[in-house]
Design a protein around this motif. Structure first.
Motif, PDB file in Angstrom:
ATOM      1  N   ASP A 170       2.207  -8.597  -7.612  1.00 42.74           N
ATOM      2  CA  ASP A 170       3.162  -8.085  -6.563  1.00 42.74           C
ATOM      3  C   ASP A 170       2.663  -6.624  -6.282  1.00 42.74           C
ATOM      4  O   ASP A 170       2.641  -6.196  -5.001  1.00 42.74           O
ATOM      5  N   ASP A 171       2.494  -5.950  -7.176  1.00 42.06           N
ATOM      6  CA  ASP A 171       2.118  -4.600  -6.837  1.00 42.06           C
ATOM      7  C   ASP A 171       0.757  -4.275  -6.052  1.00 42.06           C
ATOM      8  O   ASP A 171       0.645  -3.379  -5.163  1.00 42.06           O
ATOM      9  N   ALA A 172      -0.262  -5.442  -6.203  1.00 43.74           N
ATOM     10  CA  ALA A 172      -1.403  -5.223  -5.428  1.00 43.74           C
ATOM     11  C   ALA A 172      -1.222  -5.597  -4.114  1.00 43.74           C
ATOM     12  O   ALA A 172      -1.856  -4.801  -3.198  1.00 43.74           O
ATOM     13  N   ILE A 173      -0.460  -6.528  -4.032  1.00 39.86           N
ATOM     14  CA  ILE A 173       0.102  -7.246  -2.661  1.00 39.86           C
ATOM     15  C   ILE A 173       0.534  -5.882  -1.761  1.00 39.86           C
ATOM     16  O   ILE A 173       0.481  -5.483  -0.629  1.00 39.86           O
ATOM     17  N   LEU A 174       1.753  -5.197  -2.548  1.00 41.73           N
ATOM     18  CA  LEU A 174       2.593  -4.232  -1.800  1.00 41.73           C
ATOM     19  C   LEU A 174       1.397  -3.009  -1.361  1.00 41.73           C
ATOM     20  O   LEU A 174       1.571  -2.437  -0.178  1.00 41.73           O
TER      21      LEU A 174
ATOM     22  N   LYS B 266      -1.432  -0.200   3.036  1.00 36.47           N
ATOM     23  CA  LYS B 266      -2.875   0.278   3.508  1.00 36.47           C
ATOM     24  C   LYS B 266      -2.890  -0.325   4.639  1.00 36.47           C
ATOM     25  O   LYS B 266      -3.264   0.575   5.754  1.00 36.47           O
ATOM     26  N   ARG B 267      -2.548  -1.397   5.094  1.00 32.69           N
ATOM     27  CA  ARG B 267      -2.724  -2.165   6.307  1.00 32.69           C
ATOM     28  C   ARG B 267      -1.684  -1.454   7.455  1.00 32.69           C
ATOM     29  O   ARG B 267      -2.202  -0.997   8.664  1.00 32.69           O
ATOM     30  N   LEU B 268      -0.621  -1.183   7.118  1.00 30.09           N
ATOM     31  CA  LEU B 268       0.676  -0.685   7.829  1.00 30.09           C
ATOM     32  C   LEU B 268       0.002   0.746   8.187  1.00 30.09           C
ATOM     33  O   LEU B 268      -0.001   1.133   9.333  1.00 30.09           O
ATOM     34  N   ALA B 269      -0.600   1.666   7.237  1.00 31.96           N
ATOM     35  CA  ALA B 269      -1.026   2.834   7.522  1.00 31.96           C
ATOM     36  C   ALA B 269      -2.183   2.736   8.410  1.00 31.96           C
ATOM     37  O   ALA B 269      -2.101   3.681   9.344  1.00 31.96           O
TER      38      ALA B 269
ATOM     39  N   GLU C  67       3.995   2.642   2.753  1.00 30.39           N
ATOM     40  CA  GLU C  67       2.293   2.876   2.897  1.00 30.39           C
ATOM     41  C   GLU C  67       1.860   3.088   1.595  1.00 30.39           C
ATOM     42  O   GLU C  67       0.771   2.734   1.564  1.00 30.39           O
ATOM     43  N   SER C  68       2.717   3.808   0.733  1.00 34.03           N
ATOM     44  CA  SER C  68       2.024   4.057  -0.583  1.00 34.03           C
ATOM     45  C   SER C  68       2.118   2.707  -1.588  1.00 34.03           C
ATOM     46  O   SER C  68       1.743   2.511  -2.888  1.00 34.03           O
ATOM     47  N   GLY C  69       2.781   1.820  -1.261  1.00 34.46           N
ATOM     48  CA  GLY C  69       2.838   0.473  -1.918  1.00 34.46           C
ATOM     49  C   GLY C  69       4.094   0.013  -2.791  1.00 34.46           C
ATOM     50  O   GLY C  69       4.368  -0.848  -3.377  1.00 34.46           O
ATOM     51  N   ALA C  70       5.194   1.027  -2.516  1.00 36.78           N
ATOM     52  CA  ALA C  70       6.330   0.729  -2.992  1.00 36.78           C
ATOM     53  C   ALA C  70       7.170  -0.368  -2.323  1.00 36.78           C
ATOM     54  O   ALA C  70       7.058  -0.759  -1.054  1.00 36.78           O
ATOM     55  N   SER C  71       8.098  -1.062  -2.934  1.00 36.55           N
ATOM     56  CA  SER C  71       8.935  -2.126  -2.472  1.00 36.55           C
ATOM     57  C   SER C  71      10.209  -1.367  -1.521  1.00 36.55           C
ATOM     58  O   SER C  71      10.347  -0.138  -1.516  1.00 36.55           O
ATOM     59  N   ALA C  72      10.455  -2.216  -0.604  1.00 37.96           N
ATOM     60  CA  ALA C  72      11.189  -1.825   0.465  1.00 37.96           C
ATOM     61  C   ALA C  72      12.355  -2.762   0.964  1.00 37.96           C
ATOM     62  O   ALA C  72      11.834  -3.982   0.734  1.00 37.96           O
ATOM     63  N   GLN C  73      13.238  -2.381   1.646  1.00 33.03           N
ATOM     64  CA  GLN C  73      14.138  -3.510   2.158  1.00 33.03           C
ATOM     65  C   GLN C  73      13.219  -4.233   3.376  1.00 33.03           C
ATOM     66  O   GLN C  73      12.520  -3.446   4.070  1.00 33.03           O
TER      67      GLN C  73
END
Length: 114
Positions: free
Chosen positions: A9-13, A18-21, A49-55
């Motif tokens: 999950d962390d790698a996917i996030l 990165k893609r959004l950034a 953008e740093s890969g943290a989970s979000a709503q």
């Protein structure tokens, strides 16, 4: 990097962030501009953008501003029943999934730990 089911999950996030950034930079938007247009805080943009989970609502707002809604549509395509399934169901659409009775009987009876 290709996102696949073998990634944690962390790698996917992280890859998603990165893609959004990259998309934001390609559109020449600052994090503050994106946050303002999406109606979220700048910190939310930074975290995603740093890969943290979000709503999910925050991600949808960002995707809307970044013109990525078509990608969200592909994420969970509309389900259409197969023709043979329609024939078997006689035109009715399934609304629930039930486990078979065989599976129910194999479960261990629950007890308090001693």
């Amino acid at each position: 990097m290709q996102i696949d089911k073998f990634m944690n999950d962390d790698a996917i996030l992280a890859e998603f962030g990165k893609r959004l950034a990259r998309r934001r930079i390609d559109l020449r938007l600052t994090q503050a501009d994106l946050a303002h247009e999406a109606g979220v805080s700048k910190r939310t943009v930074e975290r995603i953008e740093s890969g943290a989970s979000a709503q999910m609502a925050s991600v949808i707002r960002l995707c809307r501003v970044l013109d990525l809604m078509a990608g969200l549509d592909r994420l969970a395509p509309e389900a259409t029943p197969r023709p043979m399934d329609l024939i078997k169901a006689k035109g009715r659409q399934r609304k629930r999934v039930y486990s078979s009775r065989k599976q129910r009987g194999t479960e261990k009876e629950w007890t308090w730990d001693k």
